[in-house]
Design a protein around this motif. Structure first.
Motif, PDB file in Angstrom:
ATOM      1  N   GLY A  31      16.586 -12.329  86.165  1.00  0.00           N
ATOM      2  CA  GLY A  31      17.036 -12.344  84.787  1.00  0.00           C
ATOM      3  C   GLY A  31      18.527 -12.599  84.643  1.00  0.00           C
ATOM      4  N   SER A  81      23.435 -12.558  72.148  1.00  0.00           N
ATOM      5  CA  SER A  81      22.942 -12.576  73.527  1.00  0.00           C
ATOM      6  C   SER A  81      21.480 -12.996  73.555  1.00  0.00           C
ATOM      7  CB  SER A  81      23.086 -11.191  74.162  1.00  0.00           C
ATOM      8  OG  SER A  81      22.333 -10.228  73.437  1.00  0.00           O
ATOM      9  N   MET A  94      22.934  -5.599  75.581  1.00  0.00           N
ATOM     10  CA  MET A  94      22.511  -6.601  74.603  1.00  0.00           C
ATOM     11  C   MET A  94      21.720  -6.010  73.436  1.00  0.00           C
ATOM     12  SD  MET A  94      19.664  -8.908  76.645  1.00  0.00           S
ATOM     13  CE  MET A  94      19.301  -9.997  75.297  1.00  0.00           C
ATOM     14  N   HIS A 145      25.555 -14.422  76.989  1.00  0.00           N
ATOM     15  CA  HIS A 145      26.116 -13.678  75.867  1.00  0.00           C
ATOM     16  C   HIS A 145      27.509 -14.175  75.518  1.00  0.00           C
ATOM     17  CE1 HIS A 145      28.559 -11.217  78.715  1.00  0.00           C
ATOM     18  NE2 HIS A 145      27.480 -11.315  79.488  1.00  0.00           N
ATOM     19  N   LEU A 197      11.694  -9.098  74.670  1.00  0.00           N
ATOM     20  CA  LEU A 197      12.740  -8.245  75.231  1.00  0.00           C
ATOM     21  C   LEU A 197      12.265  -6.807  75.390  1.00  0.00           C
ATOM     22  CD1 LEU A 197      15.605  -8.050  76.260  1.00  0.00           C
ATOM     23  CD2 LEU A 197      16.372  -7.760  73.894  1.00  0.00           C
ATOM     24  N   VAL A 222      21.482 -12.576  81.454  1.00  0.00           N
ATOM     25  CA  VAL A 222      21.829 -12.367  80.051  1.00  0.00           C
ATOM     26  C   VAL A 222      22.962 -13.334  79.736  1.00  0.00           C
ATOM     27  CG1 VAL A 222      22.696 -10.770  78.303  1.00  0.00           C
ATOM     28  CG2 VAL A 222      21.107  -9.950  80.086  1.00  0.00           C
ATOM     29  N   VAL A 272      12.257 -13.786  75.155  1.00  0.00           N
ATOM     30  CA  VAL A 272      12.853 -13.974  76.473  1.00  0.00           C
ATOM     31  C   VAL A 272      12.587 -15.434  76.800  1.00  0.00           C
ATOM     32  CG1 VAL A 272      12.714 -13.346  78.907  1.00  0.00           C
ATOM     33  CG2 VAL A 272      12.480 -11.577  77.135  1.00  0.00           C
ATOM     34  N   LEU A 284      21.507  -5.866  80.171  1.00  0.00           N
ATOM     35  CA  LEU A 284      20.293  -5.704  79.358  1.00  0.00           C
ATOM     36  C   LEU A 284      20.458  -4.573  78.361  1.00  0.00           C
ATOM     37  CD1 LEU A 284      17.381  -6.137  81.912  1.00  0.00           C
ATOM     38  CD2 LEU A 284      17.806  -7.508  79.884  1.00  0.00           C
ATOM     39  N   LEU A 322      18.168 -13.119  76.760  1.00  0.00           N
ATOM     40  CA  LEU A 322      17.737 -12.922  78.140  1.00  0.00           C
ATOM     41  C   LEU A 322      16.939 -14.136  78.578  1.00  0.00           C
ATOM     42  CD1 LEU A 322      17.306 -11.216  80.720  1.00  0.00           C
ATOM     43  CD2 LEU A 322      15.317 -10.193  79.563  1.00  0.00           C
ATOM     44  N   ALA A 372      24.067 -10.784  85.135  1.00  0.00           N
ATOM     45  CA  ALA A 372      22.716 -10.578  85.671  1.00  0.00           C
ATOM     46  C   ALA A 372      22.556  -9.147  86.176  1.00  0.00           C
ATOM     47  CB  ALA A 372      22.428 -11.583  86.780  1.00  0.00           C
ATOM     48  N   ARG A 414      21.342  -4.820  84.990  1.00  0.00           N
ATOM     49  CA  ARG A 414      20.662  -3.945  84.031  1.00  0.00           C
ATOM     50  C   ARG A 414      21.622  -3.489  82.946  1.00  0.00           C
ATOM     51  NH1 ARG A 414      16.076  -0.052  86.253  1.00  0.00           N
ATOM     52  NH2 ARG A 414      14.907  -1.608  87.418  1.00  0.00           N
TER      53      ARG A 414
END
Length: 189
Positions: free
Chosen positions: A83, A126, A116, A87, A52, A85, A72, A113, A128, A108, A110
């Motif tokens: 990517g 969470s 998380m 969660h 990550l 996430v 990841v 990210l 990725l 999906a 930023r």
């Protein structure tokens, strides 16, 4: 023709001898399932050499110290550069998060990210994932009919557990199945 039954929020557990090395011993969480398509995320395969912290650094997002220890995962063979996430649904990004199943969500962005790795405002749990598993119209139903997959209830402890090599065996045990008793042969009677 059988009535369509959505598998959203359920696990797909690969049978031995699945015939596709990309899915040997796979445990996949179904995130979307309609008559014309299905999409899931593989929960048991860390991406080699990626953690990550590396992803956050590449995206110029603050990476706390603990991020280096978080794997990841390879979510599947489709769009492996994209990517997702996965969660708990205690954190939601309006207009970007797709809640599904019991207490789960996928985002999906930023923003996901960054969330998380934020212990105060981010999701409780969470992970990725890069890429996803996808099926076209009727494809997943056909594979289920050929006994390629077993289906199981989604257990958040299994989903977010970092013991990736044990997930397949644990998913089978949750169904009361000893992997040693499974045959690599599939088909219809």
């Amino acid at each position: 023709m059988a009535e369509f039954q959505s598998l959203v929020g359920r696990l797909l557990v690969a049978m031995p001898g699945i015939g596709d090395p990309r899915f040997e011993h796979a445990v996949i969480l179904v995130c979307a399932h309609e008559p014309d398509h299905a999409m899931g995320l593989r929960l048991d395969r860390p991406a080699p050499g990626v953690n990550l912290r590396a992803v956050l650094t590449k995206l110029e997002t603050e990476a706390p110290q603990g991020a280096a220890d978080r794997a990841v995962l390879v979510g599947g063979p489709v769009e492996r550069e994209r990517g997702f996430v996965l969660h708990t649904d205690d954190w939601i990004a309006p207009d970007a998060t797709m809640p599904f199943g019991e207490g789960l969500a996928m985002t999906a962005t930023r923003e996901a990210l960054a969330a998380m790795v934020d212990p105060e405002t981010g999701p409780r749990r969470s992970v990725l994932l890069l890429g996803y598993a996808g099926w076209g119209e009727g494809q997943l139903e056909e594979e289920l009919g050929e006994n390629v997959w077993l289906t199981a209830d989604a257990d958040p402890d299994l989903i977010f557990d970092p013991d990736y090599p044990a997930k397949w065996t644990r998913a089978l045990a949750g169904l009361g199945i000893d992997p040693a008793q499974l045959s690599g042969q599939s088909g219809r009677a």
